[in-house]
Design a protein around this motif. Sequence first.
Motif, short mmCIF file in Angstrom:
data_model
loop_
_atom_site.label_atom_id
_atom_site.label_comp_id
_atom_site.label_asym_id
_atom_site.label_seq_id
_atom_site.Cartn_x
_atom_site.Cartn_y
_atom_site.Cartn_z
N VAL A 131 0.84 -1.27 -0.19
CA VAL A 131 0.17 -0.20 -0.16
C VAL A 131 0.80 1.18 -0.09
O VAL A 131 1.78 1.34 0.95
N LEU A 132 0.61 2.28 -0.83
CA LEU A 132 1.40 3.55 -0.99
C LEU A 132 0.49 4.52 -0.70
O LEU A 132 -0.82 4.51 -0.73
N LEU A 267 5.43 3.25 1.99
CA LEU A 267 5.19 1.94 1.09
C LEU A 267 5.02 0.74 2.24
O LEU A 267 6.03 0.63 2.97
N ILE A 268 3.79 0.44 2.46
CA ILE A 268 3.40 -0.63 3.60
C ILE A 268 3.18 -1.88 3.03
O ILE A 268 2.47 -2.26 1.94
N SER A 269 3.90 -2.97 3.63
CA SER A 269 3.67 -4.47 3.37
C SER A 269 2.88 -5.13 4.42
O SER A 269 3.30 -5.18 5.48
N ALA A 275 -5.52 -5.31 4.47
CA ALA A 275 -5.64 -4.11 3.63
C ALA A 275 -6.69 -3.25 3.78
O ALA A 275 -6.71 -2.05 3.67
N PRO A 276 -8.05 -4.09 3.58
CA PRO A 276 -9.15 -3.02 3.60
C PRO A 276 -9.30 -2.13 4.95
O PRO A 276 -9.81 -1.05 4.77
N THR A 289 -5.11 6.14 -0.09
CA THR A 289 -4.18 4.87 -0.20
C THR A 289 -4.38 4.31 -1.44
O THR A 289 -5.42 4.45 -2.10
N TRP A 290 -3.23 3.49 -1.91
CA TRP A 290 -3.48 2.80 -3.23
C TRP A 290 -2.73 1.54 -2.97
O TRP A 290 -1.47 1.46 -2.46
N VAL A 291 -3.16 0.49 -3.40
CA VAL A 291 -2.74 -0.74 -3.72
C VAL A 291 -1.82 -1.20 -4.86
O VAL A 291 -2.43 -0.89 -5.96
#
Length: 311
Positions: A131-132, A267-269, A275-276, A289-291
């Motif tokens: 996720v950015l 930048l998240i892993s 994620a939701p 945010t963007w995947v």
Amino acid sequence: MGLQTADDAAVYRVADDRAIIQTVDFFPPVVDDPYAYGAIAAANAMSDVYAMGGEVVLALNLGAFPKDLDREIVREIFRGGADKVAEAGAVIGGGHTILDDEPKYGLAVTGFVHPDRIIRKSTARAGDLLVLTKPLGTGIVTTALKHSAAASHEVEAAVESMMRLNHTGSRIMQEEGVHAATDVTGYSLLGHSYEMADASGVGILIRADDIPLLAGTLEHAAGGHIPGGLRRNRRWLAQEDRLRLPDGISEEWVLALHSPETSGGLLISLEPEKAPSLRDRFSKEGEETWVVGEVTDGRAVGVRQSPAQAP
Ligand code: CO
Ligand code: CO
């Protein structure tokens, strides 16, 4: 806490439940407005603490200014920095200023984190989503601004993005639980992705179709407004099979993905199931945010782009 992996900042444990995070960053002006420059430099300097899941507590000003620079400009730079540090809930405890032909400003930053809750870039796992939290393009748009080629709405959007703290992101990462994170700065999205992949012993696949770009990014890249450092990033990633770009990707997209960012996003892993909820928390705080990809087996960074997206 060890030097085995390249983390965003230095971490030193001072008690069972407390570690100090220490980092420093400063650079020449990236925008014309001195207040915005000070705020951007401060947000950028504090970002490495947030990338590690910490809270900023103390900062020191670092300044270098020409002898004949208007005092009011210097005051505005410091005011921009001070406002950001206050927004972070931290204090400025002093600083140091020297004379220099080219202005420079930034902060030395001290933060705290629980030693068991440090978010590293070396712990991404295959199967994670990436996720950015900010769009790309700050380096290209500010370079276009230096060349007097950027439209004012493009500069405004870039400034708004660069001034935004990654503070909310740090807090949400801690509350939701993530595997790894870093912030996207001078090495570009691809460079920081490679650092994460290499340190974690995984591969990363970036989906270019899902990458958010600031207005003007591709146009200014095509127009040759290339920030210093971009070519170095490209050379570094071209070595040793580090990066696989898709056939047919346009040159301006390649430039955007390799471009240094200033005060970029996290930048998240994290596990796909999380994620939701993480993205929902950002959205409730008014942050988009963007995947942008996923963590895979292997060791390299790959980029995928659907042919229709290439301009
Ligand atoms: Co960093
Ligand atoms: Co840094």
